[in-house]
Design an enzyme around this catalytic site. Structure first.
Site, mmCIF file in Angstrom:
data_model
loop_
_atom_site.group_PDB
_atom_site.id
_atom_site.type_symbol
_atom_site.label_atom_id
_atom_site.label_comp_id
_atom_site.label_asym_id
_atom_site.label_seq_id
_atom_site.Cartn_x
_atom_site.Cartn_y
_atom_site.Cartn_z
ATOM 1 N N ASN A 111 0.871 -1.176 0.000
ATOM 2 C CA ASN A 111 0.000 0.000 0.000
ATOM 3 C C ASN A 111 0.907 1.224 0.000
ATOM 4 O O ASN A 111 1.538 1.525 1.002
ATOM 5 C CB ASN A 111 -0.900 -0.028 1.253
ATOM 6 C CG ASN A 111 -1.672 1.268 1.430
ATOM 7 O OD1 ASN A 111 -1.776 2.073 0.495
ATOM 8 N ND2 ASN A 111 -2.223 1.468 2.623
ATOM 9 N N TRP A 112 0.923 1.906 -1.131
ATOM 10 C CA TRP A 112 1.845 3.040 -1.262
ATOM 11 C C TRP A 112 1.317 4.313 -0.604
ATOM 12 O O TRP A 112 2.048 5.295 -0.495
ATOM 13 C CB TRP A 112 2.127 3.300 -2.747
ATOM 14 C CG TRP A 112 3.104 2.332 -3.341
ATOM 15 C CD1 TRP A 112 3.668 1.246 -2.719
ATOM 16 C CD2 TRP A 112 3.658 2.376 -4.652
ATOM 17 N NE1 TRP A 112 4.529 0.618 -3.575
ATOM 18 C CE2 TRP A 112 4.541 1.285 -4.779
ATOM 19 C CE3 TRP A 112 3.493 3.215 -5.755
ATOM 20 C CZ2 TRP A 112 5.251 1.025 -5.940
ATOM 21 C CZ3 TRP A 112 4.195 2.965 -6.917
ATOM 22 C CH2 TRP A 112 5.070 1.879 -7.008
ATOM 23 N N LYS A 113 0.054 4.338 -0.238
ATOM 24 C CA LYS A 113 -0.541 5.550 0.352
ATOM 25 C C LYS A 113 -0.287 6.730 -0.600
ATOM 26 O O LYS A 113 -0.266 6.525 -1.810
ATOM 27 C CB LYS A 113 0.002 5.786 1.758
ATOM 28 C CG LYS A 113 -0.066 4.502 2.599
ATOM 29 C CD LYS A 113 0.292 4.671 4.038
ATOM 30 C CE LYS A 113 0.183 3.307 4.724
ATOM 31 N NZ LYS A 113 0.412 3.387 6.170
ATOM 32 N N HIS B 180 -9.204 1.469 5.353
ATOM 33 C CA HIS B 180 -7.873 1.612 5.951
ATOM 34 C C HIS B 180 -7.981 2.555 7.153
ATOM 35 O O HIS B 180 -8.758 3.510 7.122
ATOM 36 C CB HIS B 180 -6.882 2.161 4.919
ATOM 37 C CG HIS B 180 -5.470 2.088 5.398
ATOM 38 N ND1 HIS B 180 -4.945 3.011 6.280
ATOM 39 C CD2 HIS B 180 -4.491 1.175 5.171
ATOM 40 C CE1 HIS B 180 -3.692 2.664 6.553
ATOM 41 N NE2 HIS B 180 -3.396 1.555 5.898
ATOM 42 N N GLU C 49 -6.258 4.922 8.100
ATOM 43 C CA GLU C 49 -6.046 6.347 7.780
ATOM 44 C C GLU C 49 -7.312 6.954 7.191
ATOM 45 O O GLU C 49 -7.598 8.130 7.398
ATOM 46 C CB GLU C 49 -4.847 6.492 6.834
ATOM 47 C CG GLU C 49 -3.538 6.250 7.584
ATOM 48 C CD GLU C 49 -2.423 5.634 6.760
ATOM 49 O OE1 GLU C 49 -2.497 5.657 5.519
ATOM 50 O OE2 GLU C 49 -1.474 5.101 7.367
ATOM 51 N N GLU D 63 -4.553 -4.624 10.821
ATOM 52 C CA GLU D 63 -3.505 -3.605 10.936
ATOM 53 C C GLU D 63 -3.672 -2.854 12.252
ATOM 54 O O GLU D 63 -4.452 -1.901 12.327
ATOM 55 C CB GLU D 63 -3.601 -2.618 9.763
ATOM 56 C CG GLU D 63 -3.475 -3.280 8.408
ATOM 57 C CD GLU D 63 -3.000 -2.302 7.342
ATOM 58 O OE1 GLU D 63 -1.961 -2.581 6.737
ATOM 59 O OE2 GLU D 63 -3.645 -1.264 7.137
ATOM 60 N N GLY E 248 3.331 2.594 10.479
ATOM 61 C CA GLY E 248 4.243 3.709 10.241
ATOM 62 C C GLY E 248 5.033 4.124 11.471
ATOM 63 O O GLY E 248 5.686 5.164 11.477
ATOM 64 N N SER F 110 4.158 -1.866 9.926
ATOM 65 C CA SER F 110 5.623 -1.946 9.953
ATOM 66 C C SER F 110 6.164 -3.326 9.581
ATOM 67 O O SER F 110 7.175 -3.766 10.128
ATOM 68 C CB SER F 110 6.176 -1.505 11.317
ATOM 69 O OG SER F 110 5.802 -0.170 11.587
ATOM 70 N N GLY G 50 3.326 -1.079 4.025
ATOM 71 C CA GLY G 50 3.344 0.340 3.675
ATOM 72 C C GLY G 50 4.751 0.754 3.264
ATOM 73 O O GLY G 50 5.208 0.455 2.157
ATOM 74 N N GLY G 51 5.458 1.396 4.179
ATOM 75 C CA GLY G 51 6.779 1.971 3.904
ATOM 76 C C GLY G 51 7.735 1.068 3.143
ATOM 77 O O GLY G 51 8.356 1.504 2.162
HETATM 78 P P1 13P Z 1 3.611 0.593 7.334
HETATM 79 O O1 13P Z 1 4.092 -0.712 6.789
HETATM 80 O O2 13P Z 1 4.304 1.776 6.756
HETATM 81 O O3 13P Z 1 3.565 0.578 8.821
HETATM 82 O O4 13P Z 1 2.079 0.747 6.845
HETATM 83 C C1 13P Z 1 1.192 -0.301 7.047
HETATM 84 C C2 13P Z 1 -0.088 -0.002 6.352
HETATM 85 O O5 13P Z 1 -0.821 0.888 6.747
HETATM 86 C C3 13P Z 1 -0.425 -0.779 5.156
HETATM 87 O O6 13P Z 1 -1.722 -0.550 4.748
#
Ligand code: 13P
Length: 256
Positions: free
Chosen positions: A9-11, A95, A97, A167, A173, A213, A234-235
């Site tokens: 997930n690149w956000k 999600h 966020e 999650e 993050g 993470s 994510g990251g």
């Molecule tokens: P991170 O891997 O950056 O913690 O993000 C997780 C995430 O929200 C994937 O949807």
């Protein structure tokens, strides 16, 4: 043989040109013989470029968010039908966020879920507890409520196309990953709830991803847990080397 599901997930990261560069480098690494399911969720503006470059690879593409209606006066929004038309197979729904910054409720998650299923987009529904909820011993309640409300009126046949991502918000993050056994505990809870609400068969086959993470260093220990069927990253999915290495970790676990 266990087929893992590894998703990125690149956000709101990577421009269109950065996406094109990522995909070029990703392709060169060799994607043809990968047996895991690989899905990337880039910003919507990059979807058509990504679909084109990765066309002849097993990598699938998804959107990060969708509107619950098919079309209309909803400035800035994108419908499920539009994602399908652009070449997407998957969609992230709910999600944390989106829930936190855009006020998405379990009810809205449920409406979006139904729309996605109606248009044959496979939903990855995200659930997870906040740090204060965990500390107050409310994790189970929060997860079960998100499942109950988010999956309201979803049939067993429809459930076959749904993926759940656990999650924990405190691990997103933050660099704080849930310990494999902590994640396993909640994955087990989710699977049992689905077995009880639907059937043993469905619960067994349901794919539950861990997100928060996830990275090269912890991918193996997470994927070895009984009820962790894959990762939503994510990251670490923004770096082509890291993302590819995590895929290789999953491939090695499958093939050895
Ligand atoms: P991170 O891997 O950056 O913690 O993000 C997780 C995430 O929200 C994937 O949807």
């Amino acid at each position: 043989m266990r087929k893992y599901f590894i998703a990125g997930n690149w956000k709101m990261n990577h421009s269109v040109s950065e996406t094109v560069e990522f995909c070029r480098q990703f392709r060169v690494k060799g994607l043809k013989n990968i047996s895991s399911d690989i899905v990337l969720f880039p910003p919507s503006i990059s979807i058509t470029s990504m679909v084109k470059i990765l066309e002849d690879t097993p990598v699938k593409i998804g959107g990060q968010n969708m509107h619950k209606e098919s079309n209309g006066a909803f400035t800035g929004e994108i419908s499920s039908e539009m994602f399908v038309d652009s070449g997407c197979d998957y969609i992230l729904i709910g999600h944390s966020e989106r829930r936190q910054y855009f006020n998405e409720t379990n009810e809205l998650v449920n409406q979006k879920l139904k729309k996605a299923l109606e248009t044959k987009l496979k939903p990855v529904i995200c659930i997870g507890e906040k740090l204060e909820e965990r500390e107050a011993g409310k994790t189970e309640d929060v997860i079960l409520k998100q499942l109950k409300k988010g999956l309201k009126d979803i049939t067993e046949a429809e459930m076959g196309n749904i993926i759940i991502a656990y999650e924990p918000i405190w691990a997103i993050g933050t660099g704080l990953t849930a310990k494999p056994e902590q994640a396993q505990e909640i994955h087990g809870l989710i699977r049992n709830a689905i077995k009880n609400d639907y059937s043993e068969h469905l619960g067994k086959n349901l794919r539950i991803l861990y997100g928060g993470s996830a990275k090269v260093q912890n991918a193996k220990s997470l994927l070895l847990e009984k009820d962790i069927d894959g990762l939503l990253i994510g990251g670490a999915s923004l770096k082509v080397n890291d993302f590819y290495e995590i895929i290789q970790i999953a491939e090695n676990l499958t093939n050895n």
